[in-house]
Motif scaffolding. Structure first.
Motif, PDB file in Angstrom:
ATOM      1  N   ASP A  19       0.137  -0.830   0.073  1.00 48.03           N
ATOM      2  CA  ASP A  19       0.104  -0.126   0.040  1.00 48.03           C
ATOM      3  C   ASP A  19       0.844   1.181  -0.186  1.00 48.03           C
ATOM      4  O   ASP A  19       1.213   1.254   0.445  1.00 48.03           O
ATOM      5  CB  ASP A  19      -0.896   0.086   1.484  1.00 48.03           C
ATOM      6  CG  ASP A  19      -2.075  -1.207   0.534  1.00 48.03           C
ATOM      7  OD1 ASP A  19      -2.516  -1.682   0.092  1.00 48.03           O
ATOM      8  OD2 ASP A  19      -2.861  -1.377   2.283  1.00 48.03           O
ATOM      9  N   GLY A  20       0.327   2.118  -0.769  1.00 46.25           N
ATOM     10  CA  GLY A  20       1.288   3.293  -0.671  1.00 46.25           C
ATOM     11  C   GLY A  20       2.480   3.736  -1.615  1.00 46.25           C
ATOM     12  O   GLY A  20       3.800   4.216  -1.660  1.00 46.25           O
ATOM     13  N   ARG A  46       8.644   4.983  -3.573  1.00 42.20           N
ATOM     14  CA  ARG A  46       7.155   5.388  -3.289  1.00 42.20           C
ATOM     15  C   ARG A  46       8.128   7.280  -2.823  1.00 42.20           C
ATOM     16  O   ARG A  46       8.578   7.168  -1.986  1.00 42.20           O
ATOM     17  CB  ARG A  46       6.983   5.462  -1.839  1.00 42.20           C
ATOM     18  CG  ARG A  46       6.055   6.417  -1.098  1.00 42.20           C
ATOM     19  CD  ARG A  46       5.298   5.660   0.249  1.00 42.20           C
ATOM     20  NE  ARG A  46       6.811   6.332   1.104  1.00 42.20           N
ATOM     21  CZ  ARG A  46       6.365   5.492   2.006  1.00 42.20           C
ATOM     22  NH1 ARG A  46       5.562   4.676   2.552  1.00 42.20           N
ATOM     23  NH2 ARG A  46       7.651   5.500   2.982  1.00 42.20           N
TER      24      ARG A  46
END
Length: 167
Positions: free
Chosen positions: A41-42, A69
């Motif tokens: 996630d992310g 990220r």
């Protein structure tokens, strides 16, 4: 004569099938590991990659995936075979080194032996998890704290990866 031609012709027709069957068997070693390098996630994850190699004195199978990220990067990998044995040597030796610039420490996490390394100035390091005497999971990273990286590494199912390396 016609019968021997027929046998040869049949064998030549069967060769691609036999070749693909043996290739599929070789591919299975890393293909079963790649799905375990999960989406995070992310994070933007690249497509997982892998390879299997047979050598006279051993074999090696790897599956890898890169993540990003913003400026932070992570590289997850699973390695099985003789190369993993060498990379696990510091864990088995119980190596612990601490300097003003960082550290390399052996510890236990979730019942498994690990090696945690971190370089403070670059905010980079690696976590190596001993899955077996010749199998390991690793997460190398930069642009994040060690605590952030350890939390990220825990998003991978180490027990499932360990089970997949034993098949």
């Amino acid at each position: 004569m016609a019968k021997s031609r027929s046998v040869i012709f049949s064998l030549l027709l069967a060769l691609p099938i036999l070749w693909s069957a043996s290739s599929a068997h070789a591919d299975q070693a890393f293909q079963r590991l790649m799905p375990l390098l999960v989406d995070l996630d992310g994070w933007q994850g690249k497509k997982p990659d892998g390879m299997s190699m047979e050598m006279p004195n051993g074999s090696m199978t790897t599956a890898t995936r890169e993540y990003q990220r913003g400026p932070a990067r992570a590289h997850a990998s699973v390695m099985v075979g003789t190369a993993a044995m060498g990379a696990l040597a510091p864990i088995h030796a119980g190596m612990n080194v601490t300097t003003s610039e960082g550290h390399m420490l052996t510890a236990s996490m979730h019942g498994m032996q690990v090696l945690k390394s971190y370089t403070t100035a670059q905010k980079s390091g690696a976590l190596i998890v001993a899955l077996d005497k010749d199998a390991m999971f690793s997460l190398s990273y930069n642009g994040m704290t060690e605590d952030e990286a350890l939390a990220l590494a825990e998003k991978f199912d180490w027990k499932a990866i360990q089970a997949a390396t034993k098949k």
